[in-house]
Design an enzyme around this catalytic site. Structure first.
Site, PDB file in Angstrom:
ATOM      1  CD  GLN A 177      -0.426  -8.708  -0.035  1.00 33.50           C
ATOM      2  OE1 GLN A 177       0.114  -7.620  -0.185  1.00 33.50           O
ATOM      3  NE2 GLN A 177      -1.257  -8.962   0.951  1.00 33.50           N
ATOM      4  CG  ASP A 199      -2.129  -5.287  -2.690  1.00 29.85           C
ATOM      5  OD1 ASP A 199      -3.336  -5.209  -2.423  1.00 29.85           O
ATOM      6  OD2 ASP A 199      -1.230  -4.949  -1.910  1.00 29.85           O
ATOM      7  CB  CYS A 201      -0.988   0.050   1.151  1.00 30.04           C
ATOM      8  SG  CYS A 201      -1.157  -1.417   2.118  1.00 30.04           S
ATOM      9  CG  HIS A 206      -6.190  -1.758   1.420  1.00 25.21           C
ATOM     10  ND1 HIS A 206      -4.827  -1.685   1.545  1.00 25.21           N
ATOM     11  CD2 HIS A 206      -6.702  -0.791   2.205  1.00 25.21           C
ATOM     12  CE1 HIS A 206      -4.530  -0.706   2.396  1.00 25.21           C
ATOM     13  NE2 HIS A 206      -5.644  -0.140   2.809  1.00 25.21           N
ATOM     14  NE  ARG A 239       2.035  -9.389   4.837  1.00 22.92           N
ATOM     15  CZ  ARG A 239       0.747  -9.276   4.595  1.00 22.92           C
ATOM     16  NH1 ARG A 239      -0.105 -10.094   5.216  1.00 22.92           N
ATOM     17  NH2 ARG A 239       0.283  -8.363   3.775  1.00 22.92           N
ATOM     18  CE  LYS A 260     -11.859  -8.461   7.584  1.00 17.47           C
ATOM     19  NZ  LYS A 260     -10.689  -9.318   7.726  1.00 17.47           N
ATOM     20  CG  HIS A 300      -3.727  -0.182  -2.603  1.00 21.51           C
ATOM     21  ND1 HIS A 300      -2.628  -0.913  -2.957  1.00 21.51           N
ATOM     22  CD2 HIS A 300      -4.053  -0.565  -1.348  1.00 21.51           C
ATOM     23  CE1 HIS A 300      -2.289  -1.701  -1.942  1.00 21.51           C
ATOM     24  NE2 HIS A 300      -3.132  -1.512  -0.959  1.00 21.51           N
TER      25      HIS A 300
END
Length: 642
Positions: A380, A382, A333, A510, A362, A464, A384
């Site tokens: 990911q 991902d 992000c 997200h 992670r 979410k 945004h």
RNA sequence: GCUGGCGUAGCUCAAUCGGCAGAGCAGCGGUUUUGUAAACCGCAGGUUGGAGGUUCGAUUCCUCUCGCCAGCUCCA
């Protein structure tokens, strides 16, 4: 009093009669009835009816019936354990979806031999056909009673219960367990019980508490159903992505590289490439802009984003370089935010959708790592989205459509959707939370998606939607998530200039469709058992010669199929055709194309589908059509819904 | 991280009480020219996860360590 049986007879029954008595009084005699629902509450068949009621019978075919059945099964198992190991203390033992467990405080772990003995004893207790009876205590009497039996965990539980309310226990033979119930009428109702595994579990799920010994088991009305359940467990084991990933030479995780760090071998990498190509094409088509970001950044960036405060225990340690500190990225992000920040944005620019297959690192505790499902370095899918408040619902709807389209393309058709709302600890104003939560809900409703409400289950920074997919074996996997974020726009002071010429704060969303490519690949492997559909198969066809005479013919055919864009390999080895077929079957290749003298003369190939289907002789042109049709079959689904 | 279990050839697994580390498959070399899930013969393959200890001698027993597996907790 008037008793009516749902989907059955009704009539007058004397007050005070039990549910079971009322049923037989009305001529409903069925040994499969396990319990009943009276005016909405599940009760024992032995419970008394006090007034006019509607009674719904519960059998094993209902979720509530199964719950009672499994719950009584845990008591059955606990009784067997207490008989064999009197020093074991009872704690809790709930029913699960298709199994159950019971946690015991015991001085040592149970061994497989213990399990065998407990299972045999449980079967014996079934034969005893003990009546299961309910008993009420006052709180103090319950504490005295369980103290006298040395059940200190039960006493602790009772002490936590509210004062003044009666406490119930269920008795079968000499066995008494604190329990709300309801239960089966007798132990003999349980058809077949099977103990599965043992493991440790913390008292009350807290790792600071003592470790208890948990035993998992399952039970069904018939042995055949137990056998089918065990066969399903075998199938799950057979499809395990760690095993299939190794057998098919897709991936490896090696000690020398490090735990939770995945090597993608050529075949696994081919599947990943196909997934990623599809993902990128579809994102571009759906109005996303694709970006890239580096794997590390100055630590200050993670201070601004708040990760250092809230996420540190999940981050790799930072590294020093030229007097400043750098951090391996745990999230994408902040980078996307910085791209947004690189210009002054107008309301006309919104929505802005940045997508990236972003690899993050992670630090996961060693005990939680699991094949591809839980790793330390993963990518990911991902994105945004930055939008105005009035665009939020539309953007979320688009994301939902896109998500289902992508998941369906990969062969998933059953979903569980959850809407998670504001947790106790959270940032952002009530107004924002209400706006965002209702936007998510409106988007779900506009798409006619039924969902479960997870009250208080949202992230601290916003509500979410989570989507869990069900795989071929009926297991649920969390992949997709759509999260509204009030936190980052504040922290990074994001703005856009509105129609009014003033600065406004955009909403940030997200979202990930597959979640992590690693996990998604693991799920795909297990969903298909390694037999990927043709469009994803690393090798779509193997062309094999029967003798050396067809060597050049096979080589020419392979060249032709490859030129047409298919992933085709020759098998020209000096081996019998049966052996080559076996190897291709083991490699889960969708098509096996056999060429002997007959085929060479006719310019054809003998086509064998995966798992033995004989598709007959086809010309090379026909084979090309066949392969194209297989691949297009999936591509036809590729039309987005909007 | 915690509890328990397990690490032997590329893979799947043997090795009695502490006494010469072994098989099948895969690999390599031959023979065979084969018709839809395993042809035959031969060869090679090991610091028994790593470090230390006990012992005349350790795959085996002990300690530490790394990793894996199951469960708990946590999560994409």
């Amino acid at each position: 009093m008037k008793i009516s049986i749902k989907d059955g007879p009704s009539g007058d029954i004397q007050a005070g009669v039990t549910v079971g008595g009322a049923l037989s009084g009305l001529g409903v005699v069925d040994r499969d009835i396990l319990a009943a629902k009276v005016d909405g509450a599940v009760v024992d068949l032995s419970s008394a009816l006090s007034g006019n009621s509607v009674v719904e019978t519960l059998r094993f075919d209902s979720a509530e019936g199964r719950e009672v059945y499994r719950h009584s099964s845990t008591h059955l198992m606990a009784q067997a354990v207490k008989e064999l190991f009197p020093s074991a203390q009872l704690t809790i033992g709930p029913a699960l979806e298709d199994s159950f467990y019971y946690d015991f405080a015991f001085e040592r772990p149970f061994t497989p031999e213990d399990l065998q003995r407990i299972e045999e004893r449980a079967a014996e207790i079934i034969k005893r056909n003990l009546a299961i009876t309910r008993r009420e205590f006052s709180k103090q009497d319950a504490i005295d009673f369980f103290t006298s039996r040395g059940e200190h965990y039960k006493v602790e539980l009772i002490q936590g219960f509210p004062d003044g309310e009666p406490i119930t226990a269920y008795t079968q033979g000499d066995f008494v367990d604190l329990c709300r119930g309801p239960h089966l009428p007798t132990t003999g109702v349980i058809g077949a019980i099977k103990l599965l595994t043992t493991g440790g579990a913390y008292w009350r799920g807290d790792e600071r508490n003592p470790m208890l010994q948990r035993i998992y088991g399952t039970s069904f009305p018939t042995q055949a159903e137990v056998d089918a359940y065990m066969a399903r467990l075998e199938e799950i084991k057979r499809r395990d992505h760690r095993k299939v990933g190794k057998d098919l030479d897709l991936i490896s995780i090696q000690d020398e590289i490090g735990p939770g760090l995945v090597l993608w071998h050529p075949k696994g990498a081919t599947v990943r490439l196909l997934i990623e190509n599809f993902w990128r094409e579809q994102h571009i088509r759906d109005g996303y802009q694709l970006v890239y970001s580096p794997h590390t950044a100055r630590l200050d960036l993670w201070k601004t984003s708040g990760h250092l405060d809230y996420y540190r225990e999940n981050m790799f340690p930072s590294m020093k370089l030229e007097g400043s500190e750098y951090q391996l990225k745990p999230m994408n992000c902040p980078y996307h935010i910085m791209i947004y920040q690189s210009h002054l944005r107008s309301y006309r620019d919104l929505p802005i959708r940045y997508g990236e297959l972003g690899t993050v690192y992670r630090y996961e505790r060693t005990g939680v790592l699991h094949g591809l499902m839980r790793v330390r370095g993963f990518t990911q899918d991902d994105a945004h989205l930055f939008c105005r408040p009035d665009q939020m619902e539309h953007e979320v709807s688009r994301v939902l459509d896109f998500t289902f389209f992508v998941l369906q393309t990969f062969g998933f058709h059953q979903f569980d959707v959850f809407l998670s709302t504001r947790p106790k600890e959270s940032v952002g104003s009530d107004e924002h939370w209400t706006l965002a939560t209702s936007a998510l809900e409106a988007a779900l409703k506009s798409r006619n998606i039924s969902f479960h409400l997870d009250s208080g289950g949202g992230a601290f920074y916003g509500p979410k939607i989570d989507i869990k997919i069900k795989d071929a074996l009926g297991r649920s996997w969390q992949c997709s998530t759509v999260q509204v974020d009030f936190n980052n726009p504040e922290r990074f002071e994001l703005n856009y200039i509105g129609e009014d010429g003033k600065a406004h704060r955009p909403i940030m969303i997200h979202r990930a469709l597959m979640g992590s490519i690693e996990r998604f690949f693991g799920i795909l492997i297990e969903h298909y058992g390694g037999a990927f559909p043709a469009w994803l198969a690393p090798v779509q066809a193997v062309v094999m010669n029967i003798t050396d005479h067809q060597h050049d013919y096979v080589a020419a055919v392979v060249a032709q199929l490859k030129a047409a864009g298919f992933r085709v390999e020759p098998d020209l080895r000096n081996e019998k055709i049966g052996f080559k077929i076996r190897e291709a079957e083991k490699a889960k290749v969708p098509f096996m194309l056999v060429a002997g003298n007959r085929e060479m003369q006719d310019g054809t190939l003998s086509v064998r589908g995966r798992s033995g289907a004989n598709l007959g002789s086809k010309t090379v042109a026909e084979v090309l059509d066949l392969l194209q049709a297989e691949v297009t079959h999936t591509q036809r689904e590729l039309q987005p819904a909007h």
